[in-house]
Design an enzyme around this catalytic site. Structure first.
Site, PDB file in Angstrom:
ATOM      1  N   ASP A 231      -8.829  -6.313  -4.833  1.00 18.94           N
ATOM      2  CA  ASP A 231      -8.357  -5.049  -4.271  1.00 18.94           C
ATOM      3  C   ASP A 231      -9.055  -3.898  -4.988  1.00 18.94           C
ATOM      4  O   ASP A 231      -8.879  -3.692  -6.189  1.00 18.94           O
ATOM      5  CB  ASP A 231      -6.839  -4.942  -4.456  1.00 18.94           C
ATOM      6  CG  ASP A 231      -6.221  -3.783  -3.682  1.00 18.94           C
ATOM      7  OD1 ASP A 231      -6.919  -2.791  -3.418  1.00 18.94           O
ATOM      8  OD2 ASP A 231      -5.020  -3.866  -3.362  1.00 18.94           O
TER       9      ASP A 231
ATOM     10  N   ARG B 271     -11.700   5.966   9.673  1.00 15.58           N
ATOM     11  CA  ARG B 271     -11.215   4.588   9.750  1.00 15.58           C
ATOM     12  C   ARG B 271     -12.246   3.618   9.195  1.00 15.58           C
ATOM     13  O   ARG B 271     -11.896   2.655   8.491  1.00 15.58           O
ATOM     14  CB  ARG B 271     -10.891   4.236  11.203  1.00 15.58           C
ATOM     15  CG  ARG B 271     -10.368   2.816  11.409  1.00 15.58           C
ATOM     16  CD  ARG B 271      -9.091   2.582  10.631  1.00 15.58           C
ATOM     17  NE  ARG B 271      -8.468   1.319  11.035  1.00 15.58           N
ATOM     18  CZ  ARG B 271      -7.432   0.783  10.423  1.00 15.58           C
ATOM     19  NH1 ARG B 271      -6.895   1.390   9.378  1.00 15.58           N
ATOM     20  NH2 ARG B 271      -6.908  -0.346  10.844  1.00 15.58           N
TER      21      ARG B 271
ATOM     22  N   SER C 289       0.841  -1.196   0.000  1.00 18.22           N
ATOM     23  CA  SER C 289       0.000   0.000   0.000  1.00 18.22           C
ATOM     24  C   SER C 289       0.883   1.255   0.000  1.00 18.22           C
ATOM     25  O   SER C 289       1.690   1.434  -0.914  1.00 18.22           O
ATOM     26  CB  SER C 289      -0.954  -0.044   1.203  1.00 18.22           C
ATOM     27  OG  SER C 289      -1.982   0.894   1.081  1.00 18.22           O
TER      28      SER C 289
ATOM     29  N   HIS D 109      -7.624  -5.718  -0.664  1.00 19.40           N
ATOM     30  CA  HIS D 109      -6.405  -4.962  -0.371  1.00 19.40           C
ATOM     31  C   HIS D 109      -5.692  -5.472   0.877  1.00 19.40           C
ATOM     32  O   HIS D 109      -4.454  -5.542   0.922  1.00 19.40           O
ATOM     33  CB  HIS D 109      -6.751  -3.484  -0.196  1.00 19.40           C
ATOM     34  CG  HIS D 109      -5.564  -2.610   0.040  1.00 19.40           C
ATOM     35  ND1 HIS D 109      -4.563  -2.453  -0.899  1.00 19.40           N
ATOM     36  CD2 HIS D 109      -5.204  -1.845   1.115  1.00 19.40           C
ATOM     37  CE1 HIS D 109      -3.639  -1.621  -0.422  1.00 19.40           C
ATOM     38  NE2 HIS D 109      -4.003  -1.256   0.800  1.00 19.40           N
ATOM     39  N   ASP D 110      -6.440  -5.850   1.894  1.00 25.79           N
ATOM     40  CA  ASP D 110      -5.844  -6.334   3.145  1.00 25.79           C
ATOM     41  C   ASP D 110      -5.162  -7.683   2.995  1.00 25.79           C
ATOM     42  O   ASP D 110      -4.610  -8.210   3.970  1.00 25.79           O
ATOM     43  CB  ASP D 110      -6.908  -6.417   4.242  1.00 25.79           C
ATOM     44  CG  ASP D 110      -6.951  -5.158   5.084  1.00 25.79           C
ATOM     45  OD1 ASP D 110      -6.160  -4.231   4.821  1.00 25.79           O
ATOM     46  OD2 ASP D 110      -7.788  -5.087   6.005  1.00 25.79           O
TER      47      ASP D 110
END
Length: 351
Positions: free
Chosen positions: A296, A202, A135, A329-330
């Protein structure tokens, strides 16, 4: 080992000087072993390995006997300039009784890389075996390859792209809006974190980090027990999860740092001032192993695939690998059994 290095006055890309800059870092592995430099993501820090009672964010990948084996490799991770885990940033002091807060100068990914380069030189390190990060960390990896082509033999950019897309900037825009419209924001001169805005930011981020498939499979519209009709009650487990992530985050991260690092990501473009990103890639001489993660939303696999295809003209050994995951993405923070061995094999093959 945790420590810090003082690099003196640092001048940003925009020409603003920051005096007495400190960079905090973690260092593990054999003192004279080949070095792997780790770049952290937006809300990460220098604690990639961590301690036994407080594991780091990449402790599943790095450590004794793991894919990046610290009995063999020396691993160094540095907190970014502008961060809030010991490196100079908005929480640092301008004067004895005054923090920078919103007066901290704007920093770019290139500033972060340059500050870490100076810090490594202060530590007597002039070359590393590999640089790896995901990232925002992956953005740094690409800039390392362009700014300092001879510094690393290998580059591992994970879950990233040569520039942040408008789609990515859109998510960051919502996060900024939430923070700067919090009643406690006070133009960045807050005494306590603007918790509501930062928590919402967040939650927005968490939605973009995971795939639709992962959210749907994990929660499956599961309802919370005993919920009623009051509009503030959390009816579903997904609501409870997002609120929990937001509340946990405000206790460990500074809102100003979050805003500065979001802006650094927005400005990320390896082609800026270099004739475009394809031309910028011509400066990279290291082998690049780029890893993307299925689903992602922000950094789709085709972006890194295009980057590697462009690199192959100069370095045919460079490669792109897509990891099949529902985490989106994680993916670069979980399921190491699916991709950690790829890092290990490449490191061993090129050592």
């Amino acid at each position: 080992m945790y420590d810090e290095v003082h690099i003196g006055t640092f001048t940003t890309e925009s020409g603003i000087s920051i005096p007495d800059v400190v960079i905090s870092y973690e260092r593990a592995g054999p003192t004279h072993g080949p070095i792997i430099f780790v770049c952290h993501a937006l809300t990460g820090n220098q604690c990639s390995i961590g301690l036994n009672d407080s594991p780091g964010w990449w402790s599943g990948l790095i450590g004794e006997g793991k894919n990046i084996d610290t009995s063999r490799w020396q691993v160094i991770t540095m907190n970014v300039l502008g961060g809030c885990s010991g490196s100079t940033g908005p929480q640092s002091m301008i004067h004895e009784n005054q923090q920078y807060k919103a007066r901290f100068p704007f920093v770019t990914v290139r500033d972060i890389v340059h500050s870490h380069y100076l810090a490594l030189k202060k530590l007597g390190i002039h070359q590393v075996h590999a640089i790896i990060g995901g990232s925002l960390g992956g953005m740094q990896v690409l800039e390392w390859g362009i700014m300092y082509p001879d510094f690393a033999k290998m580059l591992f950019p994970l879950a990233t792209s040569p520039y942040l897309s408008d789609y990515g900037i859109a998510y960051n825009t919502i996060s900024r809006f939430a923070i700067t419209n919090d009643p406690s924001w006070n133009d960045g001169e807050y005494d306590t974190n603007p918790n509501v805005g930062l928590s919402i930011a967040r939650m927005v981020g968490m939605i973009s980090y995971r795939s639709r498939e992962q959210f749907n499979n994990k929660f499956s519209r599961e309802a919370r027990e005993g919920w009623g009709n009051h509009h503030e009650e959390k009816a579903f487990q997904i609501e409870s999860y997002l609120h929990y992530q937001g509340e946990k985050f405000v206790n460990r991260f500074d809102a100003n740092s979050y805003l500065y690092l979001l802006k650094a990501m927005d400005s990320h473009d390896i082609g800026r001032g270099r004739g475009g990103w394809l031309r910028a890639l011509e400066s990279i001489s290291a082998k690049v192993v780029a890893i993307s993660y299925k689903g992602d939303l922000i950094y789709p696999s085709e972006t890194l695939e295009q980057l590697v295809e462009a690199l192959k003209d100069k370095n045919p050994t460079s490669k792109h690998i897509e990891v099949d995951t529902s985490f989106g993405h994680d993916g670069f923070l979980v399921e190491y059994e699916k991709w950690g061995h790829l890092i290990e094999e490449e490191l061993n093959e090129n050592h």
